[in-house]
Design an enzyme around this catalytic site. Structure first.
Site, short mmCIF file in Angstrom:
data_model
loop_
_atom_site.label_atom_id
_atom_site.label_comp_id
_atom_site.label_asym_id
_atom_site.label_seq_id
_atom_site.Cartn_x
_atom_site.Cartn_y
_atom_site.Cartn_z
CE LYS A 95 -3.86 1.71 2.90
NZ LYS A 95 -4.64 1.38 4.11
CB SER A 171 -7.83 3.16 3.03
OG SER A 171 -7.01 2.65 4.06
CB SER A 195 -8.10 0.44 6.17
OG SER A 195 -8.85 1.63 6.17
#
Lengths: 531, 106
Positions: A95, A171, A195
């Protein structure tokens, strides 16, 4: 099945036994990226084409050449009789909220668009030290602020591999999408309110939020420092367990990383659930959502398909010998989102003050009279609406005249949420649970553009995951079937502090007993038609 | 907790946050903040005893699990030029910024 579709432990075994090479593995993953990913996220404003709408768009930065060089090194080590590590030759994505030395590290924000990290985050370094190969940085909601990935400044934002009209969740949406689409078997994500677990549920993969402090946050761009947890995204439970074993552990660079020995999460993982006490709480079978017109908070039962997936999982675990304990009270679950609206915003506002156009990142090129004006213009140009919302709310609820009413009260509510978990996991308490079984999300993946723009409704997508972040306890989301539209349903197991090993054991038992079910044979939309 | 963030309060917050918003975005953000306040107001529904302690973090920081403070040792960074290269404007090893406004203290 192609090489890139194999799980991480199988790939490591094949590479280490030299039945295939790390280079072949990386090439296979890069081919898959070329086939399904489409154009990477970028700051350029280009309209979405029909072709774009069929692609995954997981990546912001693909580091293919570097990955091939790393793979060659792994192969050379093996040829020389050296041990490259337990994840030798296993590609992984990261990420783009983690610093990786000499790579662009954007947080999916314009304000960091030109930032090249000068050092590498501890969990990324540990993956590389274990022989894993970084394939690239994947998209996310801007600074992780969202549950759909649509707030990324880097467009096109990721789309769900099971149905590209749906969001991948967020996310860590790029992480979950890249793993589900076979672009990499593992990804490193972060979980502040769900997330990792929410996108894992939406994309039909396994996602783990470790106990707070189990994995170092060094090199992670901070959102809410008391809630942020790095963790694995994988295609199955054993891969997730192996990855957590690599990235967990104390770190002199993060004072909150616990000095606690990391167990062998794979040892005993297939021992089954006989004797484990697994709870079901009615408080996780009702959902709250704001009325779109009045904003009034309403309550309703979970969608039937989601509820059924949880109760059927409980029946299967019971059939394998687990004691299912019903009626477990978690009365403060519904206050998780209101408390999160306060606590996370205060911490986010504090963390975002460092972006000022002075030391790194964007500085506006507009002429400015003085430093203060430069701050304002730069921050206005660099931040999207979600960071701005968090800064403003964080400043409001922590202001001297409101802090008692909002911030202090939210921190007290956090205590109550923590006490809910302490009570049910207390070995001498009334429930003595080893795990709490819940749905991961109130719904399956929602349509692109259906919630984005309504910051309250979007936040309530995390209502079943955020209590674990307040309490700091670990959680794992794993696939538990498909809904009537063919979208993955996720179930969640929550445990006591540092009880990840127990959660992996229960999750693996469920995975094994459902291995032959029809839904497990289904593939994401972007992979259908491949042999 | 039924209060609203008025335009005046909002403008004050925008200044404190070192932001400068276009009117349309300001209206959108203020509306969203007030919607969030409605959700936050649910915290009022909780019967809280005054002696409920606050939790700044979920997992207790026990001394046995926490890392002790490191020795305060000076260690030269291997590549200061690399750090400075990230700054938008640098001259002779100094980061350059626009004029810093001064306020006369009375």
């Amino acid at each position: 099945m192609e090489i890139c579709d194999l799980n991480a432990l199988e790939l490591a075994r094949l590479v280490r036994s030299r039945q295939t090479s790390a280079v072949e593995v990386v090439k296979s993953c890069l081919e898959r990226v070329a086939q399904v990913d489409g154009r990477p996220g970028s700051l350029e404003q280009m309209p979405l084409s029909d072709e774009d709408k069929k692609r995954v768009h997981a990546f912001i930065t693909l580091t293919g050449e570097n990955a091939l060089q790393q793979a060659e090194k792994v192969d050379q080590m093996l040829a020389a009789g050296e041990d490259p590590g337990v994840l030798a030759g296993v590609p992984f994505t990261v990420k783009d909220i983690f610093c990786v030395q000499d790579t662009l590290t954007t947080a999916a924000s314009k304000i960091l668009a030109n930032f090249t990290a000068p050092y590498t985050a501890t969990p990324v370094q540990r993956m590389q030290d274990a022989g894993a190969i970084l394939l690239g940085k994947v998209n996310l909601d801007e600074f992780t602020y969202g549950s759909s990935n649509e707030s990324s400044a880097y467009q096109p934002s990721p789309r769900n591999p099971w149905n590209t009209d749906r969001v991948p969740g967020g996310s860590s949406g790029g992480s979950a999408a890249s793993v589900a689409a076979g672009e990499a078997p593992l990804s490193l994500g972060t979980d502040t309110a769900g997330s990792i677990r929410q996108p894992a549920a939406f994309c039909g993969v396994v996602g783990v939020k470790p106990t707070y402090g189990r994995v170092s946050r060094y090199g992670l761009i901070a959102f809410a420092s008391s809630l942020d947890c790095p963790g694995p995204v994988a295609r199955d439970v054993k891969d997730a367990a192996a990855m957590l074993g690599v990235i967990a552990g104390s770190d002199e660079r993060d004072a909150t990383a616990a000095r606690l020995a990391v167990p062998d999460y794979l040892e005993g993982i297939e021992e089954g659930v006989k004797g484990l006490r697994i709870g079901l709480s009615p408080d996780y079978f009702r959902i709250t959502y704001p009325d779109p017109v009045s904003g009034e908070l309403l309550s309703q039962p979970l969608p039937e398909e989601v509820a059924r997936a949880v109760t059927e999982a409980a029946e299967k675990l019971s059939a394998m010998g687990a004691d299912i304990v019903e009626g477990v009270p978690m009365p403060n679950t519904r206050f998780g989102i209101p408390a999160y609206f306060v606590i996370s915003r205060v911490e986010a506002a504090s963390n975002l003050h460092r972006y000022d156009g002075v030391k790194y990142g964007l500085r506006s090129e507009a002429p400015t009279a003085d430093l203060k004006e430069m701050y304002k213009i730069t921050r206005n140009q660099g931040f999207g609406p979600q960071p701005k919302l968090r800064i403003l709310m964080g400043m409001y609820v922590s202001a001297a005249q409101y802090s008692e009413q909002y911030y202090r009260r939210a921190l007290q509510v956090r205590t109550l949420i923590r006490q809910d978990f302490e009570a049910i996991f207390d070995p001498a308490g009334a429930y003595r649970l080893d795990a709490l079984l819940t749905p991961t999300t109130p719904t399956t993946a929602f349509k692109m553009a259906s919630l984005y723009g309504d910051s309250v409704l979007m936040q309530y997508a995390d209502q079943l995951t955020v209590p674990a972040n307040h309490a700091g306890v670990p959680g794992i989301s794993l696939p538990a079937g498909l809904d009537n539209e063919g979208l993955p349903i996720g179930i969640q197991l929550l445990g006591a502090d540092y009880a990840e090993k127990t959660l992996f054991r229960a999750a693996r038992a469920y995975e094994m007993t459902t291995q032959e079910e029809d839904w497990r044979k289904q593939k994401p939309e972007v992979l259908r038609g491949r042999s | 907790m039924s209060e609203q963030i008025t335009k005046e309060v909002f403008d004050h917050l925008v200044g404190l946050a070192a932001l400068q918003l276009e009117m349309e975005q300001a209206e959108y953000l203020r509306k969203q903040l007030n919607n969030q306040l409605k959700a936050i107001a649910e915290l009022e529904a909780i019967p809280l005893e005054k002696d409920v302690p606050i939790s700044l973090h979920g997992v207790p920081y026990e001394a046995s699990l926490s890392a002790p403070p490191r020795e305060d040792e000076w260690k030269p960074y291997p590549d200061p030029a690399g750090i400075l290269a990230q700054a938008p404007q640098v001259v002779d090893g100094y980061i350059v910024v626009p004029d810093i406004p001064h306020t006369e203290l009375k």
